[in-house]
Design a protein around this motif. Structure first.
Motif, mmCIF file in Angstrom:
data_model
loop_
_atom_site.group_PDB
_atom_site.id
_atom_site.type_symbol
_atom_site.label_atom_id
_atom_site.label_comp_id
_atom_site.label_asym_id
_atom_site.label_seq_id
_atom_site.Cartn_x
_atom_site.Cartn_y
_atom_site.Cartn_z
ATOM 1 N N GLU A 1 -5.071 -9.894 -3.202
ATOM 2 C CA GLU A 1 -5.243 -8.897 -4.257
ATOM 3 C C GLU A 1 -4.597 -9.358 -5.570
ATOM 4 O O GLU A 1 -5.079 -9.023 -6.649
ATOM 5 N N ILE B 1 -3.009 -10.156 2.352
ATOM 6 C CA ILE B 1 -3.599 -9.104 1.518
ATOM 7 C C ILE B 1 -2.915 -9.055 0.151
ATOM 8 O O ILE B 1 -3.567 -8.945 -0.894
ATOM 9 N N GLU B 2 -1.585 -9.157 0.151
ATOM 10 C CA GLU B 2 -0.840 -9.144 -1.116
ATOM 11 C C GLU B 2 -1.295 -10.293 -2.019
ATOM 12 O O GLU B 2 -1.533 -10.104 -3.216
ATOM 13 N N GLY C 1 -8.853 -8.915 6.452
ATOM 14 C CA GLY C 1 -7.411 -8.647 6.494
ATOM 15 C C GLY C 1 -7.099 -7.187 6.723
ATOM 16 O O GLY C 1 -6.229 -6.850 7.538
ATOM 17 N N TYR C 2 -7.805 -6.303 6.007
ATOM 18 C CA TYR C 2 -7.542 -4.867 6.179
ATOM 19 C C TYR C 2 -7.937 -4.399 7.576
ATOM 20 O O TYR C 2 -7.314 -3.475 8.124
ATOM 21 N N ASP D 1 -0.776 -14.107 8.887
ATOM 22 C CA ASP D 1 0.185 -13.160 8.319
ATOM 23 C C ASP D 1 -0.635 -12.266 7.388
ATOM 24 O O ASP D 1 -0.671 -12.442 6.167
ATOM 25 N N TYR D 2 -1.317 -11.288 7.979
ATOM 26 C CA TYR D 2 -2.346 -10.544 7.247
ATOM 27 C C TYR D 2 -1.768 -9.658 6.148
ATOM 28 O O TYR D 2 -2.403 -9.490 5.098
ATOM 29 N N LYS D 3 -0.589 -9.135 6.367
ATOM 30 C CA LYS D 3 0.021 -8.293 5.330
ATOM 31 C C LYS D 3 0.292 -9.117 4.076
ATOM 32 O O LYS D 3 -0.043 -8.704 2.957
ATOM 33 N N LYS D 4 0.895 -10.297 4.253
ATOM 34 C CA LYS D 4 1.170 -11.158 3.104
ATOM 35 C C LYS D 4 -0.138 -11.664 2.499
ATOM 36 O O LYS D 4 -0.271 -11.772 1.273
ATOM 37 N N ASP E 1 -6.286 -0.846 8.439
ATOM 38 C CA ASP E 1 -6.742 0.036 7.353
ATOM 39 C C ASP E 1 -8.254 -0.140 7.232
ATOM 40 O O ASP E 1 -8.767 -0.890 6.388
ATOM 41 N N GLU F 1 -7.497 -6.237 10.236
ATOM 42 C CA GLU F 1 -6.412 -6.717 11.097
ATOM 43 C C GLU F 1 -5.152 -5.864 10.979
ATOM 44 O O GLU F 1 -4.393 -5.753 11.938
ATOM 45 N N VAL F 2 -4.919 -5.263 9.795
ATOM 46 C CA VAL F 2 -3.728 -4.420 9.654
ATOM 47 C C VAL F 2 -4.028 -2.958 9.953
ATOM 48 O O VAL F 2 -3.150 -2.099 9.862
#
Length: 551
Positions: free
Chosen positions: A292, A288-289, A311-312, A283-286, A317, A314-315
């Motif tokens: 960070e 990253i949160e 992670g970035y 769950d790469y978005k979570k 960015d 994979e999403v």
């Protein structure tokens, strides 16, 4: 006399209070609340700076925390202030073995045993038992293992107090290592610990770990839940439960379990571990949160920059991902840790490629497989990028390397290998690759037809492609769904048959083939021209193009 009794009572009260506080700190270590335990040990040591046992348990806390240098410092101080307490020599031996200095570790263990065996030192039996058990633990867990010697030390420890469940935990650990996937002896020892203390959560945890070892997820989960039911603050059970659920592919439940672990151990280290764990669930978005959010409490943890870079990517960015991964490389190269691994170069290469740096990116990918030859997906990444750049011969070379490095040879890799060879105009090798791919992919027969038509004599064709195009039609053109999915290839196959039969002056079969082309594509120009030929036009066109296969 009254004053003396009162003073003794005060001393006894202080001793009991200190023992309880020490046990509280040890319990925090067992619950993996390492930062809180460390703070308590520092307070206790300040109050009684010559108590060697406190230094040992403070060092043991660091050891379990993974802070080897701090553990070594604490044990060394313990030896200095209490030279006849054997535990700190045991601690120094454990650190040495973890640092791959086996001879130094064995020497420290020998010193501890010498102290325990010298009667004039009058070492408490409980301390001796801890010493022998901790030596055994190191010999069981750390390479090079010495299981026979570990068993001898456990046997010695048992004589001091055979009602201590910790003895049977070490004996269970011995059998777990010795017997491999045979769980019975280890389980027997863990059950003995539970007979002595039915609420001994460490034993339930060990039983769960054993069942996970043989991939019995449900039984492992049961014991973790049993431990949590007995002591909802027993954090290791939540951590093991989370990791089990992750391995079982139950990602939301895994994160939930780790959240419970975080609530019990809300420290910087655990926050960062939790963030890392979320990353593992993909769950790469979570992730990253969380990464960070956890980074500021220890911005020197290079591992966090690595995962943020991954992670970035994979999403999608890529610019930010590259910044984080560059920071990781700078820190890792400056400090010599963590070790840079194949995945690091792989992600760096992929990030470069996504930003238009194809050549440099591919070189990074090559470094990844040089560093980790078992990273077979890396070979595929290199090959796919060469294909994208239309460097087909190089693509074929790297698809072949992927196949060679793979334990299980995937038909899809042979399919891509065949395409690369075809576009590189190496038709013989292309045909060989598609021959293997055809075990899984029916349309590989179309490609074999293409290859063999190129290998045939264009002036006097002998029909090298004919059997492959016929098989392709048989497998892919017998159902409406197959025809729809393979229309372009079927037109090519029938067109080849039309041309081939015409070259053989078999106008009946040539016409039948061209009629099939026209049936698939009424506006097909080649079919229109072929059907106006006088010899083809005069034929009836009832030839059986695809004869039934013999049973």
């Amino acid at each position: 006399m009254k004053k003396m009794m009162f003073s003794m009572a005060l001393l006894m009260s202080a001793f009991v209070a200190q023992s309880q506080t020490q046990q509280d700190a040890v319990t925090k270590t067992n619950n993996e609340r390492f930062e809180a335990a460390s703070a308590e040990f520092k307070t206790l040591i300040k109050a009684t700076p010559t108590n060697g046992e406190l230094y040992f348990y403070a060092g043991d806390n660091y050891l379990n925390w993974g802070e080897l240098d701090s553990a070594q410092t604490m044990f060394a101080k313990g030896v200095e202030v209490a030279p006849v307490n054997p535990l700190n020599y045991v601690g120094l031996g454990r650190v040495a073995r973890l640092k791959k200095d086996t001879s130094k570790g064995d020497a420290q263990f020998a010193k501890a045993i010498e102290i325990m065996c010298t009667k004039s030192n009058k070492v408490d039996k409980a301390i001796q038992q801890v010493g022998y058990l901790k030596i055994a633990e190191s010999l069981i867990q750390v390479e090079p293992r010495n299981l026979d010697q570990a068993l001898a030390h456990i046997t010695t420890a048992t004589k001091f107090n055979d009602k201590n469940p910790a003895v049977y935990i070490q004996l269970g650990d011995y059998y777990a290592e010795k017997d491999g996937f045979n769980l019975s002896n280890a389980l027997m020892q863990y059950n003995k610990a539970l007979e002595i203390n039915p609420k001994y959560t460490i034993s339930l945890l060990r039983k769960g770990v054993l069942y996970v070892k043989v991939k019995n997820w449900d039984e492992g989960l049961k014991y973790y839940n049993d431990a949590i039911a007995i002591d909802p603050t027993f954090a290791p059970a939540y951590r093991e439960k989370a990791e089990l659920l992750y391995r079982a592919g139950r990602y939301p439940q895994a994160v939930s379990a780790y959240e419970s672990y975080l609530q019990l151990n809300n420290s910087c280290r655990v926050q960062q571990r939790y963030a890392s764990f979320v990353f593992l669930t993909k769950d790469y978005k979570k992730a990253i949160e969380e990464l960070e959010k956890a980074l500021p409490c220890n911005d020197q943890n290079a591992f966090m920059y690595r995962l943020l870079g991954y992670g970035y990517y994979e999403v999608g960015d890529f610019a930010i991902g590259a910044q984080y991964l560059d920071q990781f490389f700078t820190m890792a190269q400056t400090n010599g840790r963590p070790e840079i691994v194949g995945d690091d170069y792989a992600y760096k290469g992929k990030l470069m490629i996504k930003q238009g740096q194809d050549s440099l990116g591919i070189e990074m990918l090559k470094k990844s497989v040089e560093l980790d030859p078992k990273y077979v997906d890396g070979y595929g990444e290199i090959a796919s990028n060469y294909s994208r750049l239309k460097k087909h011969a190089l693509a074929a070379e790297w698809f072949q390397k992927k196949i060679d490095a793979s334990e299980e040879k995937a038909p899809l890799d042979y399919y891509y290998l065949g395409q690369s060879y075809y576009f590189a105009k190496d038709y013989a090798n292309s045909d060989a690759a598609f021959a293997t791919a055809s075990s899984r992919y029916n349309d590989a027969y179309f490609w074999r037809g293409k290859c063999n038509s190129k290998l045939d004599n264009p002036d006097a064709p002998v029909g090298l492609a004919k059997p492959f195009y016929e098989e392709a039609i048989r497998l892919n053109g017998s159902t409406p769904e197959g025809i729809t999915a393979n229309k372009k290839n079927l037109i090519e196959a029938y067109s080849y048959l039309g041309f081939f039969y015409y070259s053989q002056k078999n106008f009946e079969c040539s016409k039948a083939a061209w009629l099939k082309v026209q049936e698939l594509d009424a506006a097909n120009e080649k079919a229109k021209v072929a059907l106006t030929d006088k010899d083809v036009a005069a034929a009836v066109g009832t030839c059986e193009l695809i004869p039934a296969k013999a049973e």
